[in-house]
Design a protein around this motif. Sequence first.
Motif, short mmCIF file in Angstrom:
data_model
loop_
_atom_site.label_atom_id
_atom_site.label_comp_id
_atom_site.label_asym_id
_atom_site.label_seq_id
_atom_site.Cartn_x
_atom_site.Cartn_y
_atom_site.Cartn_z
N HIS A 39 7.30 70.86 22.13
CA HIS A 39 7.35 69.52 22.73
C HIS A 39 8.18 68.57 21.85
O HIS A 39 8.05 68.58 20.63
CB HIS A 39 5.92 68.99 22.88
CG HIS A 39 5.85 67.61 23.47
ND1 HIS A 39 5.89 67.36 24.82
CD2 HIS A 39 5.76 66.39 22.86
CE1 HIS A 39 5.83 66.06 25.03
NE2 HIS A 39 5.74 65.45 23.86
N LEU A 40 9.03 67.77 22.50
CA LEU A 40 9.78 66.76 21.75
C LEU A 40 9.04 65.43 21.83
O LEU A 40 8.84 64.88 22.92
CB LEU A 40 11.19 66.58 22.33
CG LEU A 40 12.14 67.76 22.22
CD1 LEU A 40 13.54 67.36 22.67
CD2 LEU A 40 12.20 68.31 20.79
N LEU A 41 8.61 64.93 20.67
CA LEU A 41 7.86 63.67 20.64
C LEU A 41 8.78 62.48 20.90
O LEU A 41 8.44 61.56 21.62
CB LEU A 41 7.26 63.47 19.25
CG LEU A 41 5.92 64.10 18.97
CD1 LEU A 41 5.59 63.87 17.51
CD2 LEU A 41 4.85 63.49 19.86
N PHE A 42 9.90 62.49 20.20
CA PHE A 42 10.91 61.46 20.45
C PHE A 42 12.26 62.04 20.06
O PHE A 42 12.32 63.06 19.37
CB PHE A 42 10.63 60.16 19.69
CG PHE A 42 10.43 60.31 18.20
CD1 PHE A 42 11.50 60.49 17.34
CD2 PHE A 42 9.14 60.23 17.67
CE1 PHE A 42 11.31 60.60 15.97
CE2 PHE A 42 8.93 60.35 16.29
CZ PHE A 42 10.01 60.54 15.44
N GLN A 43 13.31 61.39 20.54
CA GLN A 43 14.65 61.89 20.25
C GLN A 43 15.47 60.84 19.50
O GLN A 43 15.27 59.64 19.69
CB GLN A 43 15.33 62.30 21.55
CG GLN A 43 14.62 63.47 22.20
CD GLN A 43 15.37 64.04 23.38
OE1 GLN A 43 16.55 64.42 23.25
NE2 GLN A 43 14.72 64.10 24.52
N GLN A 44 16.33 61.37 18.68
CA GLN A 44 17.29 60.57 17.92
C GLN A 44 17.88 59.47 18.81
O GLN A 44 18.38 59.76 19.89
CB GLN A 44 18.40 61.55 17.51
CG GLN A 44 19.29 61.13 16.40
CD GLN A 44 20.17 62.32 15.96
OE1 GLN A 44 19.77 63.48 16.09
NE2 GLN A 44 21.35 62.05 15.47
N GLY A 45 17.76 58.21 18.37
CA GLY A 45 18.35 57.12 19.14
C GLY A 45 17.32 56.39 20.01
O GLY A 45 17.59 55.29 20.48
N PRO A 94 16.06 57.70 13.70
CA PRO A 94 17.32 58.31 13.27
C PRO A 94 17.32 59.83 13.44
O PRO A 94 18.30 60.49 13.12
CB PRO A 94 17.40 57.94 11.79
CG PRO A 94 15.98 57.77 11.36
CD PRO A 94 15.18 57.36 12.57
N VAL A 95 16.20 60.38 13.92
CA VAL A 95 16.03 61.84 14.02
C VAL A 95 15.25 62.18 15.29
O VAL A 95 14.70 61.29 15.94
CB VAL A 95 15.20 62.39 12.82
CG1 VAL A 95 15.97 62.25 11.52
CG2 VAL A 95 13.87 61.67 12.73
N THR A 96 15.20 63.46 15.61
CA THR A 96 14.38 63.95 16.71
C THR A 96 13.14 64.62 16.12
O THR A 96 13.22 65.24 15.06
CB THR A 96 15.16 64.97 17.56
OG1 THR A 96 16.28 64.30 18.13
CG2 THR A 96 14.31 65.58 18.66
N ALA A 97 11.97 64.44 16.77
CA ALA A 97 10.72 65.04 16.27
C ALA A 97 10.25 66.10 17.25
O ALA A 97 10.06 65.82 18.43
CB ALA A 97 9.65 63.98 16.10
N GLU A 98 10.05 67.32 16.75
CA GLU A 98 9.62 68.43 17.60
C GLU A 98 8.35 69.06 17.04
O GLU A 98 8.23 69.27 15.82
CB GLU A 98 10.74 69.49 17.65
CG GLU A 98 10.38 70.69 18.50
CD GLU A 98 11.44 71.80 18.42
OE1 GLU A 98 12.61 71.50 18.10
OE2 GLU A 98 11.06 72.96 18.66
#
Lengths: 228, 228
Positions: A39-45, A94-98
């Motif tokens: 699951h991606l919690l949030f994405q870069q940007g 500034p990053v993506t969290a997975e």
Amino acid sequence: MDRQDFELLSQTRLFRGLPQDMLQRLVGNEAPRKYQKGHLLFQQGDQADHFYVILSGWVKLFRLMPTGEEAIVHIFAAGETFAEAAMFAGHKYPVTAEIVADARLLSINSNHFEKQIAESPKIALAMLATTAERLKQLVTEVEQVKGRNSLERVAFFLLSMCSKEPGPTVLELPYEKSLIASRLNIKPESFSRVLNKLRHYGITSKKNQIIIPDVEQLRQLAMDNDST
Amino acid sequence: MDRQDFELLSQTRLFRGLPQDMLQRLVGNEAPRKYQKGHLLFQQGDQADHFYVILSGWVKLFRLMPTGEEAIVHIFAAGETFAEAAMFAGHKYPVTAEIVADARLLSINSNHFEKQIAESPKIALAMLATTAERLKQLVTEVEQVKGRNSLERVAFFLLSMCSKEPGPTVLELPYEKSLIASRLNIKPESFSRVLNKLRHYGITSKKNQIIIPDVEQLRQLAMDNDST
């Protein structure tokens, strides 16, 4: 959130030492949520409007490179928080969290957090107190661990007081050199010996002044033992 | 306060990254003051109602021992702040502060500080953002510096995830061991080799579980190379 979750929360670096009632207010009615691997919690940007506490599982933060490859920034585990710096600063992530191993996370919303602090500035002060304290301990730890022998310890310490520009610098130390020795956790006579040794590198001392002809050279001296 | 003072202030660990207008509000009309060598700024047990920024000179923090001797806690130099943790927490100063080389200091009053934060919680958030960010960098630095070779690095990392109680523990790692290796800045094959080596110490891994029979023994393993 059960007692065990709350216990873990109160042991995180960010919240350690915060009185229970303040911590309760910060969390509010937020309940932990389960997330599956991948699951991606949030994405870069994305706008940084939450930060997270890991109750169980693992989370990977990464940046997408122009080549499409992932550059891993950090892997976080239970008992750790992440994304708080971006949220506090009101920036974009500034990053993506997975999620990389099934996880339970508690998220804290920036609006809620800011509202609690406005109502009770003591919450912010308590958090600043713990982070400031911990920061100093870690700086001392790094100073001491980095410079393993007396020469490197002194070199590293002098370096920390130099400005970032290369070239010559003059530092003013307290009159009593024993005080510097104490700060560096070395014997006063070791400190004098090191000052003598530093002459070989062109670094001279005159009363309470240390004259450094080239900061860059001092940096190399300090970093010699640094394997990282 | 002149431009150079303000520059130094904005470079301190506590205020780095804080926008200029916020920093200006925090400082308010406070002007730097000169102090002579030997002056006691505050004494152990005084109410912590100020914290200080050193613009020039040196300050010694010490505790008086029951024997009457001084135990030096730290020596601070220009560009450093001190006493903020005690002030933020609203405690009494746990140490005495003495000027050890003629100094110029800026002091910030706790009531003023708290008032600014209540009016503009974003100040607290900005300060929390920088301290939280710096804290993580330092934790990573300490993790990496402490464990110089792969074995010590892994041992130190596992240790950091164990509870403080001695005795057996089971840790859950992400399925992909390459992620842990990445966090520790070692090669995935080194990580596998280290896991094999750890068997000699009774530490076994089974799928994504690490079974540690004795946390105390792991601590010794991690600390072997630690000279502090």
